[in-house]
Design a protein around this motif. Structure first.
Motif, PDB file in Angstrom:
ATOM      1  N   VAL A 202       0.838  -1.202   0.000  1.00  0.00           N
ATOM      2  CA  VAL A 202       0.000   0.000   0.000  1.00  0.00           C
ATOM      3  C   VAL A 202       0.871   1.248   0.000  1.00  0.00           C
ATOM      4  O   VAL A 202       0.646   2.180  -0.756  1.00  0.00           O
ATOM      5  N   LYS A 203       1.890   1.252   0.823  1.00  0.00           N
ATOM      6  CA  LYS A 203       2.745   2.432   0.943  1.00  0.00           C
ATOM      7  C   LYS A 203       3.815   2.474  -0.146  1.00  0.00           C
ATOM      8  O   LYS A 203       4.089   3.516  -0.713  1.00  0.00           O
ATOM      9  N   ALA A 204       4.406   1.337  -0.441  1.00  0.00           N
ATOM     10  CA  ALA A 204       5.533   1.302  -1.372  1.00  0.00           C
ATOM     11  C   ALA A 204       5.131   1.281  -2.846  1.00  0.00           C
ATOM     12  O   ALA A 204       5.866   1.781  -3.688  1.00  0.00           O
ATOM     13  N   LYS A 205       3.986   0.714  -3.164  1.00  0.00           N
ATOM     14  CA  LYS A 205       3.601   0.569  -4.573  1.00  0.00           C
ATOM     15  C   LYS A 205       2.310   1.311  -4.921  1.00  0.00           C
ATOM     16  O   LYS A 205       2.265   2.042  -5.892  1.00  0.00           O
ATOM     17  N   ILE A 206       1.264   1.102  -4.144  1.00  0.00           N
ATOM     18  CA  ILE A 206      -0.046   1.676  -4.466  1.00  0.00           C
ATOM     19  C   ILE A 206      -0.023   3.204  -4.329  1.00  0.00           C
ATOM     20  O   ILE A 206      -0.547   3.914  -5.189  1.00  0.00           O
TER      21      ILE A 206
ATOM     22  N   GLU B  34      -7.922  11.391  -5.922  1.00  0.00           N
ATOM     23  CA  GLU B  34      -7.270  12.636  -5.501  1.00  0.00           C
ATOM     24  C   GLU B  34      -6.816  12.537  -4.044  1.00  0.00           C
ATOM     25  O   GLU B  34      -5.679  12.881  -3.715  1.00  0.00           O
ATOM     26  N   ASN B  35      -7.693  12.047  -3.179  1.00  0.00           N
ATOM     27  CA  ASN B  35      -7.342  11.911  -1.758  1.00  0.00           C
ATOM     28  C   ASN B  35      -6.209  10.907  -1.566  1.00  0.00           C
ATOM     29  O   ASN B  35      -5.278  11.145  -0.795  1.00  0.00           O
ATOM     30  N   MET B  36      -6.295   9.798  -2.274  1.00  0.00           N
ATOM     31  CA  MET B  36      -5.267   8.776  -2.166  1.00  0.00           C
ATOM     32  C   MET B  36      -3.916   9.323  -2.633  1.00  0.00           C
ATOM     33  O   MET B  36      -2.888   9.096  -2.002  1.00  0.00           O
ATOM     34  N   ALA B  37      -3.912  10.067  -3.719  1.00  0.00           N
ATOM     35  CA  ALA B  37      -2.672  10.623  -4.262  1.00  0.00           C
ATOM     36  C   ALA B  37      -2.085  11.692  -3.350  1.00  0.00           C
ATOM     37  O   ALA B  37      -0.867  11.796  -3.200  1.00  0.00           O
ATOM     38  N   GLN B  38      -2.935  12.486  -2.731  1.00  0.00           N
ATOM     39  CA  GLN B  38      -2.448  13.599  -1.916  1.00  0.00           C
ATOM     40  C   GLN B  38      -2.178  13.233  -0.463  1.00  0.00           C
ATOM     41  O   GLN B  38      -1.325  13.833   0.179  1.00  0.00           O
ATOM     42  N   HIS B  39      -2.910  12.252   0.055  1.00  0.00           N
ATOM     43  CA  HIS B  39      -2.785  11.938   1.490  1.00  0.00           C
ATOM     44  C   HIS B  39      -2.387  10.499   1.780  1.00  0.00           C
ATOM     45  O   HIS B  39      -2.137  10.157   2.924  1.00  0.00           O
ATOM     46  N   GLY B  40      -2.365   9.663   0.776  1.00  0.00           N
ATOM     47  CA  GLY B  40      -2.035   8.258   0.970  1.00  0.00           C
ATOM     48  C   GLY B  40      -3.215   7.475   1.510  1.00  0.00           C
ATOM     49  O   GLY B  40      -4.235   8.037   1.903  1.00  0.00           O
ATOM     50  N   LEU B  41      -3.076   6.183   1.511  1.00  0.00           N
ATOM     51  CA  LEU B  41      -4.142   5.310   1.985  1.00  0.00           C
ATOM     52  C   LEU B  41      -3.972   4.943   3.453  1.00  0.00           C
ATOM     53  O   LEU B  41      -4.929   4.701   4.155  1.00  0.00           O
ATOM     54  N   CYS B  42      -2.748   4.847   3.873  1.00  0.00           N
ATOM     55  CA  CYS B  42      -2.482   4.322   5.206  1.00  0.00           C
ATOM     56  C   CYS B  42      -1.303   5.077   5.811  1.00  0.00           C
ATOM     57  O   CYS B  42      -0.322   5.336   5.129  1.00  0.00           O
TER      58      CYS B  42
ATOM     59  N   ILE C 236       8.621  -6.081  -0.825  1.00  0.00           N
ATOM     60  CA  ILE C 236       7.288  -5.905  -0.265  1.00  0.00           C
ATOM     61  C   ILE C 236       7.073  -7.051   0.724  1.00  0.00           C
ATOM     62  O   ILE C 236       7.453  -8.190   0.454  1.00  0.00           O
ATOM     63  N   ASN C 237       6.429  -6.772   1.854  1.00  0.00           N
ATOM     64  CA  ASN C 237       6.316  -7.737   2.960  1.00  0.00           C
ATOM     65  C   ASN C 237       5.965  -9.164   2.568  1.00  0.00           C
ATOM     66  O   ASN C 237       6.365 -10.098   3.232  1.00  0.00           O
ATOM     67  N   THR C 238       5.206  -9.368   1.522  1.00  0.00           N
ATOM     68  CA  THR C 238       4.792 -10.723   1.154  1.00  0.00           C
ATOM     69  C   THR C 238       5.725 -11.361   0.125  1.00  0.00           C
ATOM     70  O   THR C 238       5.461 -12.464  -0.337  1.00  0.00           O
TER      71      THR C 238
END
Length: 144
Positions: A18-22, A56-64, A139-141
């Motif tokens: 989520v943090k490294a790729k998405i 837009e929110n995901m791009a500007q603030h991230g998901l997690c 990535i963790n997995t």
């Protein structure tokens, strides 16, 4: 290394898909779609009115941010237990590993050895391993 990205379970947020790729992919997609003019026509595309603010929110603030910052699954039993016991990381708990980790070890096979490293050699050794992985795009997995 920012300790807030060390999850209670022992995963490291910086090595999460989520943090490294998405996150970076969403930033790229948003910028490219905005550059191509989608912002003005997105409402003509089925589902666009919901998709655009999400992207837009995901791009500007991230998901997690991290489970310690309030992101992630609020019902996570590992997280709840760690907070109740006031441990910074489960590997430091006297009851670790407990039955809460049965599923975690299936999904993240490296977690058991990572937490053993943290418990036996400390934060510096664990951090070094996580940083080395992040640099190579891990990535963790990825590792089993």
């Amino acid at each position: 290394m920012d300790k807030k990205f060390i999850c209670y379970c022992g995963l490291y947020c910086e090595n999460c898909a989520v943090k490294a790729k998405i996150g970076p992919a969403s930033e790229t997609l948003y910028k490219e779609m905005k550059k191509a003019g989608f912002e003005g026509i997105i409402h003509y595309i089925p589902g666009g009115d919901g998709f655009w603010p999400f992207l837009e929110n995901m791009a500007q603030h991230g998901l997690c941010k991290s489970c310690k910052e309030g992101s992630g699954n609020p019902g996570c039993a590992v997280r709840k237990c760690a907070k109740e016991k006031d441990v910074e990381m489960c590997a430091l708990c006297e009851n670790y590993p407990c039955n809460l980790f049965d599923k975690f070890f299936e999904g993240y096979p490296i977690l058991k050895s990572d937490n053993s490293l943290f418990r036996d050699e400390g934060l510096a050794a664990w951090s070094k391993l996580q940083d080395e992985r992040r640099v190579r795009g891990f990535i963790n997995t990825d590792e089993k």
